[in-house]
Write an enzyme that holds these catalytic residues in place. Structure first.
Site, mmCIF file in Angstrom:
data_model
loop_
_atom_site.group_PDB
_atom_site.id
_atom_site.type_symbol
_atom_site.label_atom_id
_atom_site.label_comp_id
_atom_site.label_asym_id
_atom_site.label_seq_id
_atom_site.Cartn_x
_atom_site.Cartn_y
_atom_site.Cartn_z
ATOM 1 N N HIS A 69 101.584 18.371 15.774
ATOM 2 C CA HIS A 69 100.700 17.760 14.765
ATOM 3 C C HIS A 69 101.084 18.206 13.355
ATOM 4 C CE1 HIS A 69 96.351 16.295 13.939
ATOM 5 N NE2 HIS A 69 97.032 16.281 12.811
ATOM 6 N N ARG A 73 104.335 13.105 5.002
ATOM 7 C CA ARG A 73 104.138 12.372 3.728
ATOM 8 C C ARG A 73 105.273 11.432 3.342
ATOM 9 N NH1 ARG A 73 99.141 13.661 4.627
ATOM 10 N NH2 ARG A 73 98.454 15.709 3.912
ATOM 11 N N ASP A 161 95.426 9.581 13.488
ATOM 12 C CA ASP A 161 94.955 10.849 12.918
ATOM 13 C C ASP A 161 94.772 10.784 11.402
ATOM 14 O OD1 ASP A 161 94.343 13.758 13.223
ATOM 15 O OD2 ASP A 161 95.949 13.872 11.763
ATOM 16 N N HIS A 241 93.249 19.064 16.937
ATOM 17 C CA HIS A 241 92.570 20.123 16.178
ATOM 18 C C HIS A 241 91.099 20.355 16.542
ATOM 19 C CE1 HIS A 241 91.514 16.523 13.946
ATOM 20 N NE2 HIS A 241 92.660 16.464 13.312
ATOM 21 N N ASN A 287 89.774 19.235 7.493
ATOM 22 C CA ASN A 287 88.980 18.406 8.382
ATOM 23 C C ASN A 287 89.668 18.343 9.741
ATOM 24 O OD1 ASN A 287 87.065 16.727 9.378
ATOM 25 N ND2 ASN A 287 87.720 14.904 8.265
ATOM 26 N N ASP A 314 98.674 21.229 12.256
ATOM 27 C CA ASP A 314 98.041 20.243 11.363
ATOM 28 C C ASP A 314 98.536 20.440 9.923
ATOM 29 O OD1 ASP A 314 96.567 18.112 10.444
ATOM 30 O OD2 ASP A 314 94.611 19.068 10.694
ATOM 31 N N HIS A 318 99.688 19.010 0.253
ATOM 32 C CA HIS A 318 99.082 18.320 -0.890
ATOM 33 C C HIS A 318 99.666 18.892 -2.171
ATOM 34 C CE1 HIS A 318 96.128 15.991 1.281
ATOM 35 N NE2 HIS A 318 95.773 17.060 1.960
#
Lengths: 435, 321
Positions: A69, A73, A161, A241, A287, A314, A318
């Site tokens: 997972h 991007r 996801d 997750h 999240n 996960d 960013h």
């Protein structure tokens, strides 16, 4: 990994502690890699002429880590991460295979888009990047994407996801249709009307901070639904997750009933609680949200006894300025590829909860099996593709995002002293990372 | 920047000491008189530049701060932003940097995101005063509430104070809760369960479902919270009509109390929803005293954050500091 590349020289990893959960091996020995495959595992091995010999005494030789997972991007937000930079970060973290979620821009929801990720992975020639295709076209939750063509192009699973599959009918058809191709359907479990507007776990800390909470039930309702749909369809549902003790209870019961359900948990949900959100630290905003200590305890226990199958990072890059915002306004998610093993090793193994072989099982052998990864992985069996990691379980280091290979630095672990890291990552016999 | 006894910023009461809170209340006392003069101005903050940065609509709080600043002779600028296509967070970072570049001394900020004042305070050298951040805190409102209770009852310790209404969404409730408990009041909250935040009972308060229970508990003060009309649209309550019928603070409900109950409201009021007009306008209402005290409390906060010494506040009024 490119077809045109010359075969790497044989490599002998000599004198390490060999841990291979796929064959219950934990013993001193050597590992010989030849023609990109494991040639032999044992004591006193020697290679043919021209073999590179590496003394790895005091180190651990294990099947390469596998992460089911990650978010890379590309296409869409190449300033935050690309397939190549993600593969580089993965290699540095000891991973030999990672699975890229399809919530790119545009969404990876067709064979051309899946093929793009495969090609970018090949060009990078580092850690293998396996694409995950979208469940629904555009991840809109309406019409099924073309699973068959995506699988032919290299997709190892399907997932929407980032978003839950809201329609139970769509989830049902996805599970049924995925059976045809033998792939799991990975779901982000979040009941959207309960979670709407929420930015952290709903509890005492959210009350004090005045932030809108996401109740544990928002996850558990969807976990229960997905389990029931897996039972109905005979499909394989993979739950992304997991974060709550209630989810653990539902999965435990489902597995006892023989339902085809697998589940993952992140290093941060195993080690942090909602208290990390105090001071409005946006690097603790993810999240599902960080929950309470009772949840952390339940997740650890479930991972140990196999109710939760594996650890997945996960990894969610960013841009720095996106997290530089008021808590409500910052995006969810943190990077994890370069800290996952060390965080888990420090907290779980050094913390006395897991043995190192147990941790390697949950980060390599088990996830490789959950997604039936092509080429295998998760094993040092002779003949298997030589995806190998050499770990230094005593290496002490401090997390400094400034030296990450990932293009993004959004981690809650900055400045944290950790123990253990990958010093050598080998994909198909080729060294892709060396510390 | 002068180090003040309150620290650099006033972002909330949760992390303040009872002594700091009392100091603000005591410092507000001499400033009350300034507003009663024909010439309502003292030179305490002459030469200081203060920006009132309001990302949310406000009349009472913004005007109250502006009067407080002007009566202390500060230079003030009002910036109102109602948001734009860029996210609020980005706007906030850039706004902070731009303000800092203009070499200001203080920022009074109201923002719809909880934690926004703290966020700003960590990024600029100027003093930051929270004028309400999301559902988090509204410290100067709680301070003026405390001052008003102290004026009316002569003390805070030992009083029974109940916050009535939409506690879930209320920053006023959270700041009051911290301030009141720190100063030794007994605190209760009261309202429909849909408007009670998770874990509120773990914060040292009693939780009631009905106004009648709060009155039977022996409440000395009811601080009635504003019910945002959008709460009905979002499904937290079925109707305003029923809210008034079941949870409204009415004379009939107050009659249960053997003693007069002080009535407070942070405003703006929804008459006939959370509070009956006869109560709001009744003999035990101190709602307008709250507004008057707001200016004095804010003068005290500005003065102390600017490095002013509490014992000199009286002298500062006369410009002899």
């Amino acid at each position: 990994m490119s077809d045109a590349a010359p075969p790497p020289r044989p490599l002998l990893l000599q004198g390490g502690r060999v841990i291979d959960p796929s064959r219950e091996i934990d013993a001193a020995g050597d590992v010989l890699i030849q023609d990109g495959r494991i040639a032999a595992v044992g004591r006193g091995l020697s290679g043919p002429d021209g073999t590179t010999v590496r003394n790895v005494s005091g180190k651990v030789v294990a099947p390469g880590l596998v992460d089911l997972h990650v978010h890379l991007r590309e296409p869409g937000n190449e300033d935050e991460e690309t397939v190549a930079s993600g593969a580089r970060a993965a290699a540095a973290g000891g991973f030999t295979a990672i699975c890229a979620m399809p919530n790119t821009d545009p969404v990876t929801d067709n064979q051309a888009a899946v093929g793009f990720v495969v090609r970018q992975s090949g060009r990078a020639g580092l850690t293998r990047v396996h694409p995950i295709g979208a469940i629904s076209i555009g991840q809109k939750g309406e019409r099924l994407a073309e699973f068959g063509e995506m699988v032919s192009a290299g997709a190892v699973a399907v997932s929407d996801d980032g978003k839950p599959v809201v329609s139970s009918h769509l989830m049902r058809t996805a599970l049924e249709y995925a059976r045809t191709f033998g792939i799991p359907v990975a779901d982000h479990c979040e009941e959207p009307t309960l979670a709407a507007g929420g930015v952290m776990h709903e509890g005492l800390v959210s009350t004090r901070l005045g932030l809108k909470g996401i109740p544990s039930a928002a996850e558990e309702i969807m976990v229960a639904r997905d389990v029931l749909l897996a039972e109905l369809t005979g499909g394989h549902v993979h739950l992304c997750h997991m974060s709550t003790r209630g989810s653990v209870a539902i999965i435990r019961e489902a597995k006892e009933r023989g339902i085809q359900v697998t589940a993952e948990v992140t290093p941060h949900h195993l080690t942090l609680t909602d208290h990390a959100c105090e001071e409005y630290d946006t690097h603790a905003k993810m999240n599902p949200p960080l929950r309470e200590s009772a949840d952390v305890a339940a997740l650890r226990g479930a991972l140990k006894d196999g109710v939760l199958d594996c650890i997945a990072s996960d990894h969610a890059p960013h841009a720095y300025d996106e997290k530089e915002a008021a808590f409500d306004d910052a995006p969810f998610g943190i990077v994890g590829l370069e800290t996952a093993f060390a965080v888990a090793h420090t907290e779980l193994v050094c913390g006395g909860v897991f043995t190192l072989p147990e941790l390697i099982r949950r980060m390599s052998t088990a996830p490789a099996r959950v997604f039936h990864l092509p080429g295998g992985g998760g094993t040092l069996a002779p003949g298997a593709v030589a995806d190998v990691v050499v770990l230094d379980p005593t290496a002490k280091w401090t997390v400094d995002p400034g030296v990450f290979h990932s293009k993004s630095h959004n981690t809650p672990f900055t400045g944290r002293p950790l123990t253990g890291r990958a010093i050598l990552t080998i994909v198909a016999g080729t060294i892709v990372h060396e510390l | 920047m002068t180090a003040s006894i309150l620290g650099k910023d006033l972002t909330g009461l949760e992390h303040m000491t009872p002594e700091q809170i009392r100091l603000i209340l005591d410092t507000a006392e001499p400033f009350k008189e300034v507003s009663e003069r024909p010439i309502k101005k003292v030179p305490a903050l002459r030469g200081k530049t203060i920006v009132n940065l309001f990302f949310e609509a406000s009349t009472r709080t913004r005007v109250s701060f502006e009067f407080a600043e002007k009566r202390l002779s500060a230079d003030t600028v009002n910036v109102a932003s109602t948001g734009s296509s860029v996210s609020k967070g980005e706007t906030l970072v850039d706004t902070a940097r731009n303000l800092e570049a203009m070499r200001i001394d203080m920022v009074v900020i109201r923002h719809p995101s909880s934690g926004a004042a703290e966020f700003l305070g960590h990024r600029i050298d100027s003093n930051v005063i929270n004028a309400g951040d999301g559902k988090h805190e509204h410290p100067t409102q709680a301070l003026l509430d405390l001052l008003t209770i102290r004026d009316k009852h002569g003390k805070i310790e030992g009083l029974k104070v109940c916050l009535v209404g939409d506690v879930l969404h209320s920053r006023v409730a959270r700041s009051n809760l911290w301030g009141l408990t720190k100063l030794g009041a007994e605190v209760a909250v009261c309202g429909p369960s849909t408007l009670m935040p998770r874990g509120i009972n773990e914060l040292g308060v009693t939780v009631f479902g009905r106004v009648e229970e709060a009155i039977d508990w022996g409440a000395d003060v009811l601080n009635v919270l504003r019910l945002q009309l959008e709460r009905m649209e979002k499904g937290f309550i079925p109707s305003l009509r029923e809210y008034y019928r079941v949870f409204g603070v009415t004379p009939e409900r107050l009659e249960r109390s053997p003693k007069p109950v002080t009535i407070m409201h942070p405003g703006p009021m929804n008459r006939g929803v959370e509070i009956d007009s006869r109560v709001a306008d009744g003999p035990h209402s101190v709602i307008l005293n709250q507004v008057t005290n707001g200016v004095a409390v804010r003068m005290a906060v500005l003065y102390l954050l600017a490095g002013g010494r509490a014992e000199l506040a009286d002298a500062a009024k006369r410009g002899t500091e």
